[in-house]
Enzyme design. Sequence first.
Site, PDB file in Angstrom:
ATOM      1  N   ASP A 206      15.644  40.759  42.403  1.00  0.00           N
ATOM      2  CA  ASP A 206      16.366  39.909  41.470  1.00  0.00           C
ATOM      3  C   ASP A 206      16.827  38.618  42.143  1.00  0.00           C
ATOM      4  O   ASP A 206      17.296  38.632  43.287  1.00  0.00           O
ATOM      5  CB  ASP A 206      17.580  40.688  40.948  1.00  0.00           C
ATOM      6  CG  ASP A 206      18.396  39.923  39.942  1.00  0.00           C
ATOM      7  OD1 ASP A 206      17.913  39.730  38.811  1.00  0.00           O
ATOM      8  OD2 ASP A 206      19.522  39.515  40.285  1.00  0.00           O
ATOM      9  N   GLU A 260       5.337  49.211  56.158  1.00  0.00           N
ATOM     10  CA  GLU A 260       5.421  50.445  56.947  1.00  0.00           C
ATOM     11  C   GLU A 260       5.061  51.666  56.093  1.00  0.00           C
ATOM     12  O   GLU A 260       4.846  52.759  56.611  1.00  0.00           O
ATOM     13  CB  GLU A 260       6.835  50.624  57.513  1.00  0.00           C
ATOM     14  CG  GLU A 260       7.236  49.562  58.536  1.00  0.00           C
ATOM     15  CD  GLU A 260       8.684  49.714  58.970  1.00  0.00           C
ATOM     16  OE1 GLU A 260       9.250  50.824  58.774  1.00  0.00           O
ATOM     17  OE2 GLU A 260       9.252  48.738  59.500  1.00  0.00           O
TER      18      GLU A 260
END
Length: 544
Positions: A206, A260
């Site tokens: 956001d 990751e």
Amino acid sequence: MANATQKQYLWWQDGIIYQVYPRSFQDSNGDGIGDLQGIIQRLDYLKELGVRAIWISPFYPSPMADFGYDISDYTGIWPTFGSMADFDELLDKVHAAGMKLILDLVPNHSSDEHPWFKESRSSRDNPKRDWYIWKDARPDGGLPNNWLSVFGGPAWEWDEKTKQYYYHAFLVKQPDLNWRNPEVEKAILDVMRFWLDKGVDGFRVDAMWHMIKDAQWRDNPKNPDYKEWMATYEQLLPVYSTDQPEMHGIVARMRRLLDEYDERLLIAEIYLPVHRLVAYYGLHDKEAHLPFNFMLISLDWDSRKIAAAIDEYEAALAENDWPNWVIGNHDQPRITSRVGLGQAKVAAMLLLTLRGTPTLYYGDEIGMRDVPIPPNEVQDPQGLNMPGKNLSRDPGRTPMQWDATNNAGFTPAAPWLRLDRTFRRRNVETERKNEYSHLCLYRKLMHLRHEEPSLNTGAYRPVYSDSQLLAYIRHAEGHPAFLIVLNLSHRPCYFTPSTIRFTGAICIDTLPEQEQVSVKDSIDLFGDEAMVVKLDDYELSSTP
């Protein structure tokens, strides 16, 4: 671009994203407010529709000053929405249905009731003081600078106890975090890791372009194009309060964290011109996977302007940047209310046939429209803080219309926002049975897109545009090509371009009577008509 037979696309490249506003999707416990169990109840509908990923607006603990975008605990669940066990069940069932789950991340600001801010405002020497943005008054006692709040008024709030101002780009109750403090960055990355470890598939970030501010805190310049009907925030150009160069390093570090994990998605909410928007892909695509492209929300509904904007966007993308398109969200008027019911179907065809990932807003697939909310029922702070400008976002957040029973099948209780008066004839169950409905059109488009590599991941080639028409081809090497012809006006028009020779048959039309009709070299269109033509053969001599 490599052809679709050679390249493997990721789920967020060849899938469709659907935004759920949880307060308004489905109430499972009769309190008039949607919840996580309600979303679970409707997963079959989303799978049947053809959705690949569900993006859920915030469900975290919050005082609800901005309906969840003021977070008091980044790793919890607001009790009205359910429990962490409900979330875990939702995640498991989304994955079991072959879909993905994307969460809203709100890193620009927290609630003023978050423990971090409570500590920060407790004293000037508190260890978390620098987690937020505190400034002295100017020597004359004035505000630190002239920056404005998106929700109206100045962006600075005086704290009497510590005798300084804090900065809030949005509500007074939404103080901005200080992203120049490495401890803040670490804390938010830890939040992301918490949800990633649970198995969520990505984040929509956001207000990303707000996160870093000018280090010198310079005044923003006045907007020479400001008009009285506009939001007061637009009186200034946010040159120094948004889109600072340091932002790209932060996005890159967020991306490294996601990398990751396997196939996780980073979406950036960014309202910027194209050349600045695409910078958020980063060098070698190491920042956001999808900086949200809001052109179809912000542009006038004009065929020439939209055609030019598509070309500008396609030209601005680097080789491996993946495009995306959005026609609605919880902050904007609904597409049906912006362009009308007839053109909303044309918009659906545009969204679902352009190159790149489309994002739908709940209810758009049944033609939901903005509902007038009387002044005494307005709940949205944007509307409350700037009365008289018709800026409340409540009209586009009304409950999903599922069926013709009381309260549209959303809740047995009084809903938190009133429903459209026409819900008994515009709802999922009614539209399922009507081959001329919005829902049937969306389903056909979404399933054809899924089945046809050319429409899913194929190249985009502009064909023609004029004051009414927009036409383009989607084609993946080794697969059938498709011609998309859209009439963005209410009057008949005639597609007779000199640059293309073609034969084919209409496979989807906003007027289903036209489907399976053969076409050759020219097409006559009714007002508000749009079609997908499966081409048997075509020759494109040049592009406009």
